[in-house]
Design an enzyme around this catalytic site. Structure first.
Site, PDB file in Angstrom:
ATOM      1  N   HIS A 118       0.667  -1.317  -0.065  1.00  0.00           N
ATOM      2  CA  HIS A 118      -0.003   0.027  -0.166  1.00  0.00           C
ATOM      3  C   HIS A 118       0.780   1.216   0.027  1.00  0.00           C
ATOM      4  O   HIS A 118       0.122   2.532   0.327  1.00  0.00           O
ATOM      5  CB  HIS A 118      -0.999  -0.030   1.177  1.00  0.00           C
ATOM      6  CG  HIS A 118      -2.056  -1.094   0.974  1.00  0.00           C
ATOM      7  ND1 HIS A 118      -2.944  -1.558   2.057  1.00  0.00           N
ATOM      8  CD2 HIS A 118      -2.394  -1.838   0.027  1.00  0.00           C
ATOM      9  CE1 HIS A 118      -3.520  -2.397   1.695  1.00  0.00           C
ATOM     10  NE2 HIS A 118      -3.282  -2.834   0.303  1.00  0.00           N
ATOM     11  N   CYS A 126       3.899  13.771  -8.147  1.00  0.00           N
ATOM     12  CA  CYS A 126       3.096  14.657  -8.937  1.00  0.00           C
ATOM     13  C   CYS A 126       1.927  13.800  -9.479  1.00  0.00           C
ATOM     14  O   CYS A 126       2.270  12.874 -10.268  1.00  0.00           O
ATOM     15  CB  CYS A 126       3.914  15.490  -9.790  1.00  0.00           C
ATOM     16  SG  CYS A 126       2.650  16.402 -10.907  1.00  0.00           S
TER      17      CYS A 126
END
Ligand code: BV8
Length: 248
Positions: A118, A126
């Site tokens: 995860h 970005c």
């Protein structure tokens, strides 16, 4: 703490060990879990903060939440549970960690092979040009930082609900589970998918499934052995047994 003959035999014969971990292993480091009395998800709905839609709707609110969690993680330290797992590497040919945690505490404890299903709260990128930013570049920004390259929004490198897991990491984690001799399932409610499939896959592939949790879970019925208690207390005891059974 009593160990069954069968468990001691497995510890003696095994070569490949997988530790599948969740938030419970970091609880004794002061990092709150998601469910349970003090769980994060009791205070807020996952989809309200841990989803891409939530980020687009209110990026500053989501960024602020991750900055708050980063502060807790930075002030935390690996506990004896994390440290015991790292030390297992001295006694077995192949030890790895498959974790749902984004807190970087397994790496800070010295584990060498970690599959972060995860993501990791200390990395950012970005959303437009995917440029990566490490935490030092962004740690003081109260508001959602903007990409120097394309002015896109910068987000934490974690997997939000509804998002796909990092493909190669998941494929490698599955392979480790399938080829494992023992799979320890530590401090997870095993309710989040597809991560929760990993211990099932290990079990179905003949691995010996050992659960360590302060209470029984969805997985307990699949476990060959369940240790009920705190991982920071139980894992060091299992490591001591390993030291008696196996030489470096
Ligand atoms: C996806 C990162 C494809 C962000 C996280 C199948 C069935 C049902 C639902 C689904 C399904 N497949 C997909 C879904 C949807 C969803 C899901 O699983 N929902 C759940 C809630 C039902 N899955 C997804 O969205 C995944 N993506 O499927 O993409 C797709 C795409 C489009 C549409 C559909 C599908 C992505 C999931 C990843 C989400 N990101 N984290 C962040 O952290 O901010 S999940 C996050 O929550 C953690 O990473 C972890 O995975 C989970 C929390 O679980 P645990 O770690 O187990 O923690 P918890 O608090 O629950 O339990 C702690 C345990 O420790 C307890 O048992 C407690 O007793 C024990 N404990 C406490 N103290 C101790 C202890 N044990 C030992 N010692 C102690 N001291």
């Amino acid at each position: 703490m009593q160990f069954t003959e069968e468990f001691l035999e497995k510890l003696t014969e095994a070569n490949r060990i997988v530790f599948f971990t969740g938030a419970g292993i970091s609880a004794e480091s002061g990092v709150s879990t998601f469910r349970g009395k003090e769980g994060i998800w009791n205070k807020i709905k996952p989809e309200e903060l841990a989803s891409f839609d939530a980020f687009l709707k209110n990026p500053n609110m989501v960024w602020e939440w991750y900055q708050y969690r980063r502060k807790i993680v930075n002030e935390a330290a690996p506990n004896p549970g994390h440290l015991a797992i790292a030390e297992f590497e001295k006694y077995f040919k192949d030890v790895c960690v498959v974790t749902q945690n984004v807190d970087n505490l397994h790496a800070r404890a010295g584990s060498s092979y970690i599959y972060e299903l995860h993501g990791n709260i200390e990395r950012n990128y970005c959303i437009n040009c995917k440029t990566f930013y490490n935490k030092d570049e962004l740690q003081f920004s109260e508001k959602t930082p903007i990409c120097k390259i394309c002015s896109g929004l910068i987000r934490p490198d974690v997997v939000w609900f509804g998002e796909l897991l990092p493909e190669q990491i998941f494929i490698d984690a599955e392979s480790k589970a399938i080829h494992s001799d023992i799979c320890f399932v530590v401090g997870t409610s095993a309710l989040v998918y597809p991560a929760a499939n990993i211990p099932i896959l290990a079990k179905r592939s003949g691995s010996y499934l050992v659960e360590v949790n302060i209470e029984s879970t969805e997985l307990s019925r699949f476990a060959d052995h369940s240790f009920i208690g705190k991982s920071g207390e139980i894992l060091p005891k299992i490591l001591n047994e390993v030291k008696n059974l196996r030489t470096v």
